[in-house]
Design an enzyme around this catalytic site. Structure first.
Site, PDB file in Angstrom:
ATOM      1  N   CYS A  56       0.878  -1.321  -0.099  1.00 45.13           N
ATOM      2  CA  CYS A  56       0.165   0.170  -0.018  1.00 45.13           C
ATOM      3  C   CYS A  56       0.807   1.296   0.083  1.00 45.13           C
ATOM      4  O   CYS A  56       0.310   2.461  -0.475  1.00 45.13           O
ATOM      5  CB  CYS A  56      -1.109   0.106   1.175  1.00 45.13           C
ATOM      6  SG  CYS A  56      -0.427  -0.943   2.768  1.00 45.13           S
ATOM      7  N   ASP A  88      -2.022  -2.367   8.651  1.00 47.26           N
ATOM      8  CA  ASP A  88      -2.608  -3.119   9.382  1.00 47.26           C
ATOM      9  C   ASP A  88      -2.706  -4.506   8.898  1.00 47.26           C
ATOM     10  O   ASP A  88      -2.722  -5.502   9.673  1.00 47.26           O
ATOM     11  CB  ASP A  88      -4.224  -2.794   9.434  1.00 47.26           C
ATOM     12  CG  ASP A  88      -4.604  -1.437   9.933  1.00 47.26           C
ATOM     13  OD1 ASP A  88      -3.479  -0.703  10.619  1.00 47.26           O
ATOM     14  OD2 ASP A  88      -5.830  -1.047  10.265  1.00 47.26           O
ATOM     15  N   CYS A 129      -2.146   3.157   3.473  1.00 49.26           N
ATOM     16  CA  CYS A 129      -2.746   2.549   4.271  1.00 49.26           C
ATOM     17  C   CYS A 129      -3.558   3.065   5.138  1.00 49.26           C
ATOM     18  O   CYS A 129      -3.386   4.366   5.764  1.00 49.26           O
ATOM     19  CB  CYS A 129      -1.621   1.503   4.842  1.00 49.26           C
ATOM     20  SG  CYS A 129      -2.581   0.156   5.735  1.00 49.26           S
ATOM     21  N   ASP A 130      -4.424   2.359   5.776  1.00 52.34           N
ATOM     22  CA  ASP A 130      -5.693   2.766   6.679  1.00 52.34           C
ATOM     23  C   ASP A 130      -5.689   3.968   7.434  1.00 52.34           C
ATOM     24  O   ASP A 130      -6.248   4.980   7.058  1.00 52.34           O
ATOM     25  CB  ASP A 130      -5.936   1.284   7.554  1.00 52.34           C
ATOM     26  CG  ASP A 130      -6.421   0.222   6.789  1.00 52.34           C
ATOM     27  OD1 ASP A 130      -6.280   0.265   5.789  1.00 52.34           O
ATOM     28  OD2 ASP A 130      -6.978  -0.557   7.508  1.00 52.34           O
ATOM     29  N   LYS A 131      -4.771   4.107   8.550  1.00 51.21           N
ATOM     30  CA  LYS A 131      -4.671   5.059   9.398  1.00 51.21           C
ATOM     31  C   LYS A 131      -3.754   6.071   8.963  1.00 51.21           C
ATOM     32  O   LYS A 131      -4.016   7.423   9.269  1.00 51.21           O
ATOM     33  CB  LYS A 131      -3.892   4.919  10.677  1.00 51.21           C
ATOM     34  CG  LYS A 131      -4.822   3.492  11.368  1.00 51.21           C
ATOM     35  CD  LYS A 131      -6.078   3.326  11.677  1.00 51.21           C
ATOM     36  CE  LYS A 131      -6.809   2.131  11.929  1.00 51.21           C
ATOM     37  NZ  LYS A 131      -6.679   1.211  10.763  1.00 51.21           N
ATOM     38  N   CYS A 201      -5.361  -2.440   0.074  1.00 55.49           N
ATOM     39  CA  CYS A 201      -6.326  -3.629  -0.158  1.00 55.49           C
ATOM     40  C   CYS A 201      -7.605  -3.028  -0.948  1.00 55.49           C
ATOM     41  O   CYS A 201      -7.979  -2.030  -0.913  1.00 55.49           O
ATOM     42  CB  CYS A 201      -6.848  -3.909   1.390  1.00 55.49           C
ATOM     43  SG  CYS A 201      -5.678  -4.517   2.367  1.00 55.49           S
ATOM     44  N   GLU A 453      -7.963  -4.182  15.674  1.00 54.11           N
ATOM     45  CA  GLU A 453      -8.881  -4.698  14.952  1.00 54.11           C
ATOM     46  C   GLU A 453      -9.157  -6.184  15.340  1.00 54.11           C
ATOM     47  O   GLU A 453      -7.872  -6.860  15.562  1.00 54.11           O
ATOM     48  CB  GLU A 453      -8.695  -4.412  13.239  1.00 54.11           C
ATOM     49  CG  GLU A 453      -8.896  -2.966  13.028  1.00 54.11           C
ATOM     50  CD  GLU A 453      -8.565  -2.751  11.558  1.00 54.11           C
ATOM     51  OE1 GLU A 453      -8.043  -3.561  10.948  1.00 54.11           O
ATOM     52  OE2 GLU A 453      -8.683  -1.456  11.288  1.00 54.11           O
ATOM     53  N   SER A 479     -11.683  -4.745  11.295  1.00 56.85           N
ATOM     54  CA  SER A 479     -11.114  -4.467   9.826  1.00 56.85           C
ATOM     55  C   SER A 479     -12.378  -3.984   9.003  1.00 56.85           C
ATOM     56  O   SER A 479     -13.554  -4.350   9.208  1.00 56.85           O
ATOM     57  CB  SER A 479     -10.469  -5.666   9.440  1.00 56.85           C
ATOM     58  OG  SER A 479     -10.239  -5.452   8.141  1.00 56.85           O
TER      59      SER A 479
END
Length: 577
Positions: A56, A88, A129-131, A201, A453, A479
Site C-alpha cells: 500500500c 494493518d 494504508c488505513d490510518k 487492499c 482490529e 477491519s
C-alpha cells in the site's frame, strides 16, 4: 526578492527565506541545489507515508515525484518529506495491531511538526494504508494550510481458480484450513497470488473507504482516489494535485474552508452508500475535531441510517476498487446522491470549485452493476449502522452491507473473553457454540491499549462457516474486511468502566440493526451492583513508551479516539503566525 505571482510577506516560509537575517537558512537551501528564484517561491510540503512495510505504501515515493513536477510547473518549490505508517495487514492478529490506531495520531503530529519546523506554506499529502489517510487529513485541518490529499491507489485484484481474490480471502482461508476444508497446498497457492501489485487492499475496506472520503470531503481532486496504484494515470493526478495546491494558495483557500460540517456529512453519505468500513465512524469525528466541529459517532450513524446503500463492493458485495473506478468512481456515486438531494453542493473542493460545479462536469452515470441507481438501491439504509442501549450508552457500530434482513437481529448468551488472543484461541479450537454472542473486551483505545482490529478472529469464524451463526461485540475495532454481525466501538470501553466490563457468561444480549438496539437483559440496578464489585481496568504490559503515552491521553471512540483538545481550544492558527 519575491516572485511576481505570490506575495511571500504573508506566507509562513517568509520566516526562513526572506531578509538578511535569514541568510543562514538560505545557505542550507542553496546546499541542496535550489536557485535564488526557487528559494523565494512558496515552499510546499510534499508529505508521504512511504515505506517498505507493505504494497500500500510502496508506490508513494514515485507518485510524490509527479506531485513535485506539478508544484514546480505552477511556480512553487516542493520539499518532500516522509512520515511513518503502520500497515494493518501486517500488524493484524498480534500485538503489533496495538500500534495501528496510535499511528494515526503519530502521523498527524509528525506532519504538523515537520510543517511547523520548516515553515512550509501548503501541503500535498500522499497516503496508502488505513490510518495514514485520516492521519494526513487531520494534519491538514489542524494546520489549516492550503492542502490537497492524494491516495496512493488500490491494489489490483489477484486471480485464483478463475476468480478475483483479495487479502480478505486469504484471512478467511486460514479459517478454512484450520477447519480442515482447505489444504496447506491450496492456502499457499492463494497467498502467492492474492496481492499481485502495489496498492492498498482492493475491497471497500478502511483504506478505500477513507480514499472515497478524501474526494467526498473535498480535500482530494475528483476521481483521483480511484485509479489503482500501478496505473500510470496516477502520475497525472499527482501532477494535477501539485498544480492544485498552488491554486489554493493563490486563492487563499485553506483546509478548514473545505472541511466543514456539510463536507463531513457528504463524506459520511459516501461511506454509507458504498458499504464502507466501520472505521470511518472513528476517523470522521477525529477529522472534525481538528476543525473544531462537533461531529460524533452518533452524527455519523444518523447519516448512515438515512442514506441508501447502492454500491456493490467487497466485503459485503462482489466488486473491488478497480471495478468502481472503471464505472466512473466516487464522482458517479456523488452524482447519484445528488439526485436525491443528499449532497451539499456549495462545499468548496481542492480544485477551487464547489462540489456542485465539479459534479456538473461529470458525464458518467450508474452502471447498474457496481453502482446501482439510487432509485433502486441494494438497501434503503446505509451499509453501516449505529447501535445504542444499556450495553453501549455511548454507542456502537456495525457493518450490515451484504447482510439479509433476517440476519439483522440476533439474541444470544454472552461468551466473554478478556482479550482477542483468548477469543481467537477458542475459535481455533471451536470452543464456542452456535447462537452465542462472543464478547471481546479490554480492547478499547485506552484499555488495549490501541483499539485493535479483530479481523483474525472474525475471518476465522467466517472460514469455519460460522460467520452468520454467532455474533461478536467488542470495545475494539473491526477491519473494513470484516463481515457478519460484528459490533465494534462499544462505549464506554471496559477500561473506562463501561457496561461491557460488567458482562458475565450467559448474560442474554440483544442486537438489532433494524431498531439500532444493543442491550443486555440486566436492570440498571443489576449493572450498578456489578460495577461495585469491578476491580478496575485490566493491567496491561504497556507501562512505558508510545503506547503508554497514548493510553494516558486517548479519549472515547465516540469522539474519534483523539489525544488533544482540538481546534476549539487553540489560541493561534499555524498559517497566520
Amino acid at each position: 526578492m519575491t516572485t511576481a505571482k505570490f506575495d511571500k510577506s504573508k506566507l509562513p516560509s517568509r520566516h526562513v527565506t526572506e531578509g538578511p537575517a535569514r541568510a543562514p537558512h538560505r545557505s542550507y537551501l542553496y546546499a541542496m541545489g535550489l536557485s535564488e528564484e526557487e528559494i523565494h517561491r512558496p515552499l510546499i510540503g510534499v508529505g508521504t507515508c512511504w515505506n517498505e512495510a507493505a504494497p500500500c505504501n510502496i508506490a508513494l515515493n514515485r507518485q510524490a515525484q509527479a506531485v513535485k513536477l506539478g508544484v514546480k510547473a505552477a511556480s512553487g518549490t516542493p520539499r518532500e518529506f516522509t512520515t511513518i505508517t503502520v500497515t494493518d495487514g501486517i500488524a493484524m492478529g498480534h500485538e503489533g495491531m496495538r500500534a495501528s490506531l496510535a499511528s494515526r495520531e503519530a502521523i498527524a503530529d509528525t506532519v504538523e511538526l515537520t510543517m511547523r519546523g520548516h515553515c512550509y506554506d501548503a501541503l500535498v499529502g500522499l497516503a496508502g494504508c488505513d490510518k495514514s489517510l485520516p492521519g494526513m487529513m487531520m494534519a491538514m485541518v489542524r494546520l489549516n494550510v492550503p492542502s490537497v490529499f492524494m491516495y496512493g491507489g488500490s491494489i489490483l485484484p489477484g486471480r485464483h481458480n478463475g476468480h478475483d481474490v483479495t487479502v480478505q480471502d486469504v484471512f478467511e482461508a486460514v479459517g478454512q484450513q484450520q477447519a480442515g476444508t482447505l489444504s496447506n497446498c491450496e492456502l499457499e497457492k492463494l497467498e502467492k497470488v492474492a496481492c499481485p501489485s502495489a496498492g492498498a487492499c482492493g475491497g471497500q475496506f478502511t483504506a478505500n473507504t477513507m480514499a472515497c472520503v478524501s474526494e467526498a470531503i473535498g480535500l482530494a481532486l475528483m476521481n483521483s482516489a480511484g485509479a489503482p496504484a500501478p496505473y500510470e494515470s496516477r502520475d497525472q493526478y499527482g501532477e494535477a494535485s501539485g498544480r492544485a495546491v498552488m491554486n489554493l494558495i493563490a486563492k487563499n483557500i485553506r483546509a478548514r474552508d473545505i472541511v466543514t460540517k456539510k463536507a463531513l456529512i457528504n463524506a459520511a453519505r459516501v461511506v454509507a452508500a458504498t458499504g464502507g468500513s466501520t472505521n470511518a465512524g472513528l476517523h470522521l469525528p477525529a477529522i472534525a475535531h481538528e476543525a473544531g466541529i462537533d461531529f460524533t459517532l452518533d452524527d455519523v450513524c444518523d447519516i448512515f441510517n438515512d442514506t441508501p446503500y447502492f454500491v456493490d463492493l467487497k466485503p459485503g458485495g462482489q466488486y473491488v476498487a478497480k471495478d468502481l473506478y472503471e464505472v466512473g468512481g466516487v464522482p458517479v456515486v456523488l452524482k447519484e446522491l445528488r439526485k436525491e438531494g443528499l449532497i451539499y453542493e456549495d462545499c468548496m473542493t481542492a480544485s477551487g470549485r464547489t462540489m456542485g460545479e465539479e459534479l456538473d462536469l461529470i458525464e458518467g452515470d450508474a452502471d447498474g452493476k457496481v453502482i446501482y441507481p439510487i432509485s433502486s438501491p441494494i438497501s434503503k439504509t446505509g451499509g453501516v449502522t449505529g447501535l445504542k442501549g444499556n450495553l453501549a450508552p455511548d454507542g456502537a457500530i456495525v457493518k450490515v452491507a451484504g447482510m439479509t434482513a433476517d440476519q439483522l437481529v440476533f439474541t444470544g448468551p454472552a461468551h466473554v473473553f478478556e482479550c482477542e488472543e483468548d477469543a481467537f484461541a477458542a475459535v481455533q479450537k471451536r470452543e464456542y457454540k452456535e447462537g452465542e454472542v462472543i464478547v471481546i473486551r479490554n480492547e478499547g483505545p485506552a484499555g488495549g491499549p490501541g483499539m485493535r482490529e479483530m479481523l483474525a478472529t472474525t475471518a476465522a469464524l467466517s472460514g469455519q462457516g460460522m460467520g452468520k451463526k454467532v455474533a461478536l461485540i467488542t470495545d475494539g475495532r473491526f477491519s473494513g474486511a470484516t463481515r457478519g454481525f460484528c459490533v465494534g466501538h462499544v462505549g464506554p470501553e471496559a477500561a473506562h468502566g463501561g457496561p461491557i466490563a460488567m458482562l458475565r457468561d450467559g448474560d442474554m444480549i440483544t442486537l438489532n440493526a433494524l431498531t439500532g438496539e444493543i442491550s443486555v437483559d440486566l436492570t440498571d440496578d443489576e449493572l450498578a451492583e456489578r460495577k461495585k464489585g469491578w476491580n478496575g481496568p485490566r493491567e496491561t504490559i504497556y507501562a512505558s513508551g508510545a503506547l503508554w503515552k497514548y493510553a494516558q491521553q486517548v479519549g472515547s471512540a465516540k469522539f474519534g479516539a483523539v489525544t488533544h483538545p482540538g481546534a476549539k481550544m487553540e489560541k493561534h492558527v499555524y498559517v497566520d503566525l
